[in-house]
Design an enzyme around this catalytic site. Structure first.
Site, PDB file in Angstrom:
ATOM      1  N   ASN A   9       0.870  -1.181   0.000  1.00 42.11           N
ATOM      2  CA  ASN A   9       0.000   0.000   0.000  1.00 42.11           C
ATOM      3  C   ASN A   9       0.908   1.231   0.000  1.00 42.11           C
ATOM      4  O   ASN A   9       1.497   1.579   1.014  1.00 42.11           O
ATOM      5  CB  ASN A   9      -0.880  -0.052   1.257  1.00 42.11           C
ATOM      6  N   LYS A  11       0.102   4.242  -0.325  1.00 41.47           N
ATOM      7  CA  LYS A  11      -0.560   5.426   0.253  1.00 41.47           C
ATOM      8  C   LYS A  11      -0.350   6.641  -0.672  1.00 41.47           C
ATOM      9  O   LYS A  11      -0.290   6.469  -1.888  1.00 41.47           O
ATOM     10  CB  LYS A  11      -0.061   5.663   1.674  1.00 41.47           C
ATOM     11  N   HIS A  96      -9.524   1.068   5.168  1.00 43.55           N
ATOM     12  CA  HIS A  96      -8.245   1.303   5.852  1.00 43.55           C
ATOM     13  C   HIS A  96      -8.476   2.269   7.013  1.00 43.55           C
ATOM     14  O   HIS A  96      -9.294   3.192   6.903  1.00 43.55           O
ATOM     15  CB  HIS A  96      -7.238   1.877   4.853  1.00 43.55           C
ATOM     16  N   GLU A  98      -6.842   4.705   8.017  1.00 39.41           N
ATOM     17  CA  GLU A  98      -6.652   6.124   7.668  1.00 39.41           C
ATOM     18  C   GLU A  98      -7.909   6.673   6.997  1.00 39.41           C
ATOM     19  O   GLU A  98      -8.262   7.835   7.183  1.00 39.41           O
ATOM     20  CB  GLU A  98      -5.406   6.268   6.773  1.00 39.41           C
ATOM     21  N   GLU A 168      -5.301  -4.912  10.889  1.00 39.05           N
ATOM     22  CA  GLU A 168      -4.300  -3.857  11.036  1.00 39.05           C
ATOM     23  C   GLU A 168      -4.570  -3.084  12.325  1.00 39.05           C
ATOM     24  O   GLU A 168      -5.396  -2.159  12.338  1.00 39.05           O
ATOM     25  CB  GLU A 168      -4.377  -2.893   9.851  1.00 39.05           C
ATOM     26  N   GLY A 174       2.434   2.431  10.765  1.00 40.45           N
ATOM     27  CA  GLY A 174       3.376   3.535  10.584  1.00 40.45           C
ATOM     28  C   GLY A 174       4.099   3.944  11.854  1.00 40.45           C
ATOM     29  O   GLY A 174       4.752   4.986  11.892  1.00 40.45           O
ATOM     30  N   SER A 214       3.349  -1.921  10.320  1.00 40.21           N
ATOM     31  CA  SER A 214       4.809  -1.884  10.448  1.00 40.21           C
ATOM     32  C   SER A 214       5.462  -3.226  10.124  1.00 40.21           C
ATOM     33  O   SER A 214       6.442  -3.602  10.764  1.00 40.21           O
ATOM     34  CB  SER A 214       5.216  -1.421  11.845  1.00 40.21           C
TER      35      SER A 214
HETATM   36  P1  PGA Z   1       2.797   0.411   7.643  1.00 39.00           P
HETATM   37  O1  PGA Z   1       1.357   0.586   6.975  1.00 39.00           O
HETATM   38  O2  PGA Z   1       3.352  -0.896   7.129  1.00 39.00           O
HETATM   39  O3  PGA Z   1       3.589   1.595   7.164  1.00 39.00           O
HETATM   40  O4  PGA Z   1       2.589   0.387   9.102  1.00 39.00           O
HETATM   41  C1  PGA Z   1       0.480  -0.509   6.847  1.00 39.00           C
HETATM   42  C2  PGA Z   1      -0.832  -0.059   6.280  1.00 39.00           C
HETATM   43  O5  PGA Z   1      -1.271   1.046   6.607  1.00 39.00           O
HETATM   44  O6  PGA Z   1      -1.463  -0.789   5.511  1.00 39.00           O
END
Ligand code: PGA
Length: 254
Positions: A9, A11, A96, A98, A168, A174, A214
């Site tokens: 992803n 983003k 997601h 976010e 997640e 992140g 992460s």
């Molecule tokens: P990250 O993001 O690996 O940077 O923690 C994962 C995600 O948001 O799908």
């Protein structure tokens, strides 16, 4: 045996030239060393067409990061499922955290998006996960199963089989923090049992359960050993070909 699924992803990262370079390097690494998993990348909308041209005739699949539930209309700034299907997307990430937190996406919107995506014969990657407060209050299982139930309400068996679910934990995205294998095992086992009891043993068993938050090559191997980890949704570590595919390679060792 379930083929694992590893999705990058990106983003809101990657202008056109960078996106093409990254897609090219993933394709070329897969040529020299094929992965023991299905691999997909989700670039920003603006790079989808250019990346599609790079992944054509390769095992690398195209994913989108979101979509609207209506096929067309007065929805300024949105992109629909038929548009994503036309451009060559196999997968669409939905729900997601976010999107849920920053853009206030509610479960009902996510449910409608799921119907739109699967109606276009694309596969949805539905994200669920708890915040740190919710985990500390002992509500993790309640939160993720409620998110699942609300998103899947009224969906038929034929649709369910086209889904992957990404667990997640919001506190791990992140942040460099990971859920430990025991925490992942507990949630994934619950999700599996929940799917099987809701949709029957056969349909509930084919849905791939991904972990995200992460994920780095160093921790991937400890998670691929778990029976109910069928893939990863990778953010930061998917912005370079090497760590991204090293994560997928963890499935080779099983
Ligand atoms: P990250 O993001 O690996 O940077 O923690 C994962 C995600 O948001 O799908």
């Amino acid at each position: 045996m379930t083929v694992p699924l590893v999705v990058g992803n990106w983003k809101m990262n990657g202008k056109l030239a960078e996106s093409v370079v990254l897609a090219k390097s993933i394709v070329s690494r897969l040529k020299t060393k094929p992965a023991n998993a299905e691999i997909a990348i989700a670039p920003p909308f603006t790079a989808l067409a250019a990346v599609r041209d790079e992944v054509r005739n390769s095992p690398l699949k195209l994913a989108a990061q979101n979509c609207h539930w209506e096929p067309s209309g007065a929805f300024t700034g949105e992109v629909s499922a038929p548009m994503l299907s036309e451009i060559g997307c196999h997968f669409v990430i939905l729900g997601h955290s976010e999107r849920r937190q920053i853009f206030h996406e509610a479960d009902d919107m996510i449910r409608k998006k799921l119907i739109a995506v699967t109606g276009q014969n694309m596969r949805a990657i539905l994200c669920v996960g708890e915040t740190l407060d919710q985990r500390q209050a002992g509500k993790t299982i309640d939160i993720v199963t409620t998110q699942l139930d609300n998103a899947l309400k009224g969906l038929s068996k034929g649709v369910i089989e086209n889904l992957a679910i990404a667990y997640e934990p919001v506190w791990a995205i992140g942040t460099g923090l990971n859920a430990n294998p025991e925490q992942v095992r507990e949630v994934h086992n619950c999700l599996r049992i929940h799917l099987q009891s809701g949709f029957g043993a056969a349909s509930g068993s084919v849905v791939r359960l991904l972990y995200g938050g992460s994920v780095k090559p160093e921790i991937a191997a400890s998670l691929t050993k778990l029976d109910e980890v069928n893939g990863f949704l990778v953010g930061g570590a998917s912005l370079l070909a090497e760590p991204f595919l090293a994560i997928a390679d963890a499935f080779n060792e099983n």
